[in-house]
Scaffold this motif. Structure first.
Motif, PDB file in Angstrom:
ATOM      1  N   ALA A   1       0.827  -1.206   0.000  1.00 34.61           N
ATOM      2  CA  ALA A   1       0.000   0.000   0.000  1.00 34.61           C
ATOM      3  C   ALA A   1       0.864   1.259   0.000  1.00 34.61           C
ATOM      4  O   ALA A   1       0.564   2.234  -0.706  1.00 34.61           O
TER       5      ALA A   1
ATOM      6  N   ASN B   1      -4.160   0.736   6.623  1.00 37.56           N
ATOM      7  CA  ASN B   1      -3.818   0.288   5.277  1.00 37.56           C
ATOM      8  C   ASN B   1      -4.904   0.677   4.276  1.00 37.56           C
ATOM      9  O   ASN B   1      -4.607   1.094   3.149  1.00 37.56           O
TER      10      ASN B   1
ATOM     11  N   TRP C   1      -4.490   2.940   0.917  1.00 37.92           N
ATOM     12  CA  TRP C   1      -4.966   2.510  -0.401  1.00 37.92           C
ATOM     13  C   TRP C   1      -5.942   3.525  -0.989  1.00 37.92           C
ATOM     14  O   TRP C   1      -5.919   3.804  -2.193  1.00 37.92           O
TER      15      TRP C   1
END
Length: 450
Positions: free
Chosen positions: A132, A187, A191
């Protein structure tokens, strides 16, 4: 003599002028608006992350951003900063050069990804986090390059629209995901940042990259690299020195003390960051005015200008910092959440550091006006050495507050170095011992004495 007068502009003419400004506003206005969008998005997305993720996950997110900030600084030193200088000298951006710059941005992301992976592995990050972070690094570096390219080609409004589209789409998509899944996670937040950045800059990637598909030979990475290196060789050391002096200390604090501590420290940084934006804005005016004061009035005029500017800037900045720092726990609780209030002491220390940075930047402009930039690099080296020397004992004594104090100590050391160097440089030449033959050679000729 008849009085000179200006013919009134008919309403239709005013409307045409107004329409022209809407279609093609001044470059400075577009740049100011774009910087406001980019900085505002960074500030607000950080607050949203702190609210949605919690303090430990926010520390996780902050460590990723610190690493990516350094990766982008390297990217800027090698690609975008030299590009802006060369474009200014040549007054234009050819399609081949723009395509080569875009290719170079892609290629530079490979060593950038290696750095990101190594840095985050040291911090104990998972494989999903590494992927990511690399995706966000690629997307943001491309968007950063495209923003500079668009401004260099006189298409600043398109850059503004690109950045505004990213800033507007991100909260909407984040809200939809949060309502559907009731959680995003650090995360997922990374993203989402990467996806919105890439989606909004994809049309410009296609536009600037089209010549590569039509004529692959137009990409001349070797020639562009040779043109960029003479400019980049002095920018790279500054990136490394400033990273070690501050960002590396934040990474060490996060790895040693825990991500929760880093999250609290980062929240305090976000608050004082509002004042740092004011200091950054002075870069558009202050260096030019200081250089003009020195060229027109010499040493005395330069010192008077910097003193007046210091008072004009210092009074409102110190007032804003007092409003932020004195009830620091209240602001941290109100903006970020109750768990952040325990880090009010970090906010106090960082506020003092901002005042030191203000004084240091004013002193640095003294040397910039006199075109002596080597001493500025030396002052940053002093700052780095002092910060690294005191960070361990200060962290052992005060935890994350000690880490903040170590960075402040480095800024203070660089300020002291610049002040001492300014005193040495402002001494009259006669104060230095000089060989007799030099004194004789400096005497004015007889014709000049009459």
């Amino acid at each position: 003599m008849p009085e000179a007068h200006t013919a009134p502009v008919p309403p239709a003419g005013l409307l045409r002028r107004a329409a022209g400004l809407v279609r093609r506003p001044p470059a400075a206005l577009a740049a100011l608006a774009d910087q406001g969008v980019v900085s505002g998005f960074g500030f607000l997305s950080g607050i949203v992350a702190a609210r949605l993720l919690g303090i430990a996950e926010f520390g996780h997110f902050a460590m990723i951003l610190i690493v990516l900030t350094f990766a982008q600084a390297l990217h800027n030193a090698l690609i975008t900063a030299p590009m802006m200088t060369l474009v200014g000298a040549r007054s234009g951006v050819s399609k081949a050069y723009a395509a080569t710059i875009l290719t170079g941005a892609f290629l530079l992301c490979v060593p950038g990804a290696v750095f990101v992976v190594i840095a985050l592995l040291i911090g104990g990050m998972s494989g999903e986090t590494l992927v990511a972070a690399c995706a966000l690094m690629l997307a943001q570096n491309l968007q950063f390059t495209l923003r500079r390219l668009l401004f260099a080609k006189g298409r600043g409004v398109q850059a503004l629209l690109m950045d505004f589209a990213r800033a507007a789409s991100f909260p909407f998509i984040a809200l939809v995901i949060w309502l559907e899944h009731d959680v995003i996670g650090s995360n997922g937040f990374v993203w989402l940042l990467a996806a919105t950045s890439f989606a909004t800059c994809l049309p410009f990637i296609v536009a600037f990259g089209r010549p590569i598909l039509r004529r692959p030979g137009c990409v001349q990475t070797g020639a562009v690299f040779r043109r960029h290196i003479p400019l980049a060789r002095w920018l790279l050391p500054i990136v490394f020195v400033t990273f070690v002096q501050e960002q590396l200390i934040w990474l060490v604090a996060g790895a040693t003390l825990g991500l929760e501590e880093l999250g609290g420290l980062r929240a305090a940084q976000y608050l004082v960051g509002t004042v740092l934006l004011l200091l950054a804005a002075t870069e558009n005016v202050l260096p030019v005015a200081a250089a003009r004061a020195h060229s027109e009035g010499g040493e005395a005029a330069l010192r008077r200008y910097l003193m007046r500017t210091g008072i004009k800037l210092g009074v409102p900045i110190i007032a804003i910092l007092a409003v932020l720092a004195i009830p620091g726990a209240m602001w941290l609780r109100l903006i970020f959440g109750a768990e952040y209030a325990a880090y009010a002491n970090c906010l106090h220390i960082l506020s003092v550091s901002v005042v030191i940075v203000l004084a240091r930047d004013l002193t640095a402009n003294y040397f910039r006006a006199k075109q002596n930039t080597r001493v500025l690099f030396a002052s940053l080296c002093v700052s780095m050495v002092v910060s690294l020397a005191v960070v361990v004992p200060l962290m052992q004594a005060g935890g994350v507050s000690g880490a903040a104090a170590a960075v402040g100590a480095g800024h203070l050391a660089s300020l002291i170095y610049l002040v001492l160097a300014a005193r040495r440089q402002s001494r009259p030449v006669s104060a230095w011992p000089m060989p007799g033959r030099w004194r004789r050679s400096l005497r004015p000729a007889k014709s000049a004495q009459t």
